[in-house]
Design an enzyme around this catalytic site. Structure first.
Site, PDB file in Angstrom:
ATOM      1  N   ASP A  66      46.418  74.330  39.146  1.00  0.00           N
ATOM      2  CA  ASP A  66      45.510  73.375  38.428  1.00  0.00           C
ATOM      3  C   ASP A  66      45.627  74.248  37.016  1.00  0.00           C
ATOM      4  O   ASP A  66      46.342  75.485  36.209  1.00  0.00           O
ATOM      5  CB  ASP A  66      44.437  72.928  38.521  1.00  0.00           C
ATOM      6  CG  ASP A  66      43.581  73.989  39.257  1.00  0.00           C
ATOM      7  OD1 ASP A  66      43.654  74.832  38.780  1.00  0.00           O
ATOM      8  OD2 ASP A  66      42.581  73.183  39.113  1.00  0.00           O
ATOM      9  N   ASN A 132      31.358  70.105  43.894  1.00  0.00           N
ATOM     10  CA  ASN A 132      31.479  68.555  44.125  1.00  0.00           C
ATOM     11  C   ASN A 132      32.165  68.414  44.952  1.00  0.00           C
ATOM     12  O   ASN A 132      32.609  67.123  44.984  1.00  0.00           O
ATOM     13  CB  ASN A 132      31.281  67.907  43.142  1.00  0.00           C
ATOM     14  CG  ASN A 132      32.901  67.952  42.323  1.00  0.00           C
ATOM     15  OD1 ASN A 132      33.672  68.997  43.075  1.00  0.00           O
ATOM     16  ND2 ASN A 132      33.467  67.371  41.400  1.00  0.00           N
ATOM     17  N   HIS A 134      35.441  69.199  44.866  1.00  0.00           N
ATOM     18  CA  HIS A 134      36.538  69.234  44.911  1.00  0.00           C
ATOM     19  C   HIS A 134      37.932  70.542  44.873  1.00  0.00           C
ATOM     20  O   HIS A 134      37.169  71.245  45.638  1.00  0.00           O
ATOM     21  CB  HIS A 134      36.664  68.824  42.980  1.00  0.00           C
ATOM     22  CG  HIS A 134      36.391  70.118  42.508  1.00  0.00           C
ATOM     23  ND1 HIS A 134      36.250  70.577  41.201  1.00  0.00           N
ATOM     24  CD2 HIS A 134      37.039  71.508  42.438  1.00  0.00           C
ATOM     25  CE1 HIS A 134      36.433  72.110  40.765  1.00  0.00           C
ATOM     26  NE2 HIS A 134      36.179  72.218  41.791  1.00  0.00           N
ATOM     27  N   GLU A 139      39.334  65.202  41.596  1.00  0.00           N
ATOM     28  CA  GLU A 139      37.189  65.317  41.612  1.00  0.00           C
ATOM     29  C   GLU A 139      36.818  64.061  42.845  1.00  0.00           C
ATOM     30  O   GLU A 139      38.609  63.160  43.380  1.00  0.00           O
ATOM     31  CB  GLU A 139      36.384  64.537  40.079  1.00  0.00           C
ATOM     32  CG  GLU A 139      37.099  65.830  39.385  1.00  0.00           C
ATOM     33  CD  GLU A 139      35.933  67.127  39.380  1.00  0.00           C
ATOM     34  OE1 GLU A 139      35.479  67.465  40.271  1.00  0.00           O
ATOM     35  OE2 GLU A 139      35.835  67.501  38.287  1.00  0.00           O
TER      36      GLU A 139
HETATM   37  P1  PGA Z   1      34.799  79.078  41.856  1.00  0.00           P
HETATM   38  O1  PGA Z   1      35.605  77.898  41.887  1.00  0.00           O
HETATM   39  O2  PGA Z   1      36.371  79.925  42.920  1.00  0.00           O
HETATM   40  O3  PGA Z   1      35.010  80.014  40.112  1.00  0.00           O
HETATM   41  O4  PGA Z   1      33.930  79.003  42.766  1.00  0.00           O
HETATM   42  C1  PGA Z   1      36.156  77.019  42.878  1.00  0.00           C
HETATM   43  C2  PGA Z   1      36.709  75.818  42.700  1.00  0.00           C
HETATM   44  O5  PGA Z   1      36.237  74.633  41.627  1.00  0.00           O
HETATM   45  O6  PGA Z   1      37.030  75.572  42.714  1.00  0.00           O
END
Ligand code: PGA
Length: 237
Positions: A66, A132, A134, A139
């Site tokens: 992404d 959440n 994702h 999302e």
């Molecule tokens: P993080 O993000 O590794 O910084 O916890 C993970 C994500 O949002 O997929």
């Protein structure tokens, strides 16, 4: 789904071994990479193994999950910049074969899936998880049939990521992400969750029904997923 629970250091070593195994069998594998805090130890380990001559990335093709809409690759919070600094500049990958969705040219989102297909499909996709649920920036509520697309980020995702920006207003409101289907098409998935903040969503992902409301729950339907959890992230299982 295979679940491995260990310290963050051991997880990085164990996950890195999977890359060594894959690339010794298939040096020109297609790798799906992720950004965020979670993969940093793994990327450091891959760079170390590369320096030590135990793995080479010279023939791989990579596709990142992404990118933020509106940030170009020179912005220090863009995911292109993150990948360059934290991995690509530290390994012998051919930069021309590294792909991150364009945050500037979002009309090209659908072409990303075609490029992945043209490269032969992703052999190994790395994933983290948002608080959440994702995966990528898919999302809650994202259809399981989705391919690479533009999403509006939820408030909770923007809150979680504001630590990297000077204020929440600076956090982009949209992102372009591989879809759930794009991710599920990968032949193998390595999923990593670290820290106590992830414990509730890790429990939901594994124990709840498979539902678009918990995007990561779709991984229960994938034939080859290794889930690496540190003791904190696994605490509620
Ligand atoms: P993080 O993000 O590794 O910084 O916890 C993970 C994500 O949002 O997929």
């Amino acid at each position: 789904m295979k679940i491995i629970i260990d310290t963050p250091e051991k997880i990085a070593e164990a996950a890195a071994k999977r890359y060594v195994e894959l690339l010794s069998e298939k040096p020109d594998a297609v790798l799906g990479y992720a950004t965020g805090s979670t993969p940093l130890d793994l990327y450091a380990e891959l760079a170390r193994l590369n320096r030590a001559g135990e793995i080479t990335f010279k023939d791989v093709t990579t596709f990142n999950l992404d990118e933020y809409v509106g940030l170009d690759g020179t912005h220090d919070q863009s995911y292109r910049y993150f990948m360059d600094k934290n991995l690509f500049e530290k390994i012998d990958v051919d930069m021309a074969k590294t792909h991150v969705p364009s945050g500037m040219d979002v009309d090209k989102a659908a072409e990303y899936d075609k490029a992945i297909e043209a490269a032969g499909g992703i052999d190994l996709q790395l994933l983290g998880i948002g608080n959440n649920g994702h995966i990528g920036f898919n999302e809650p509520g994202t259809p399981f049939g989705s391919v690479t697309h533009v999403v509006e980020l939820t408030k909770s995702t923007r809150e979680a990521n504001k630590r990297f920006f000077s204020s929440i207003d600076e956090v982009p409101t949209h992102a372009v992400t591989m879809g759930i289907k794009t991710v599920m098409n990968a032949r193998k998935i390595i999923f990593i969750a670290l820290g106590s903040a992830k414990a509730p969503i890790v429990r939901e992902m594994i124990k709840s029904d498979v539902t678009p409301e918990v995007p990561a729950s779709v991984l229960l339907l994938h034939p080859d997923v290794e889930v690496y959890l540190d003791f904190e992230a696994a605490a509620l299982l």
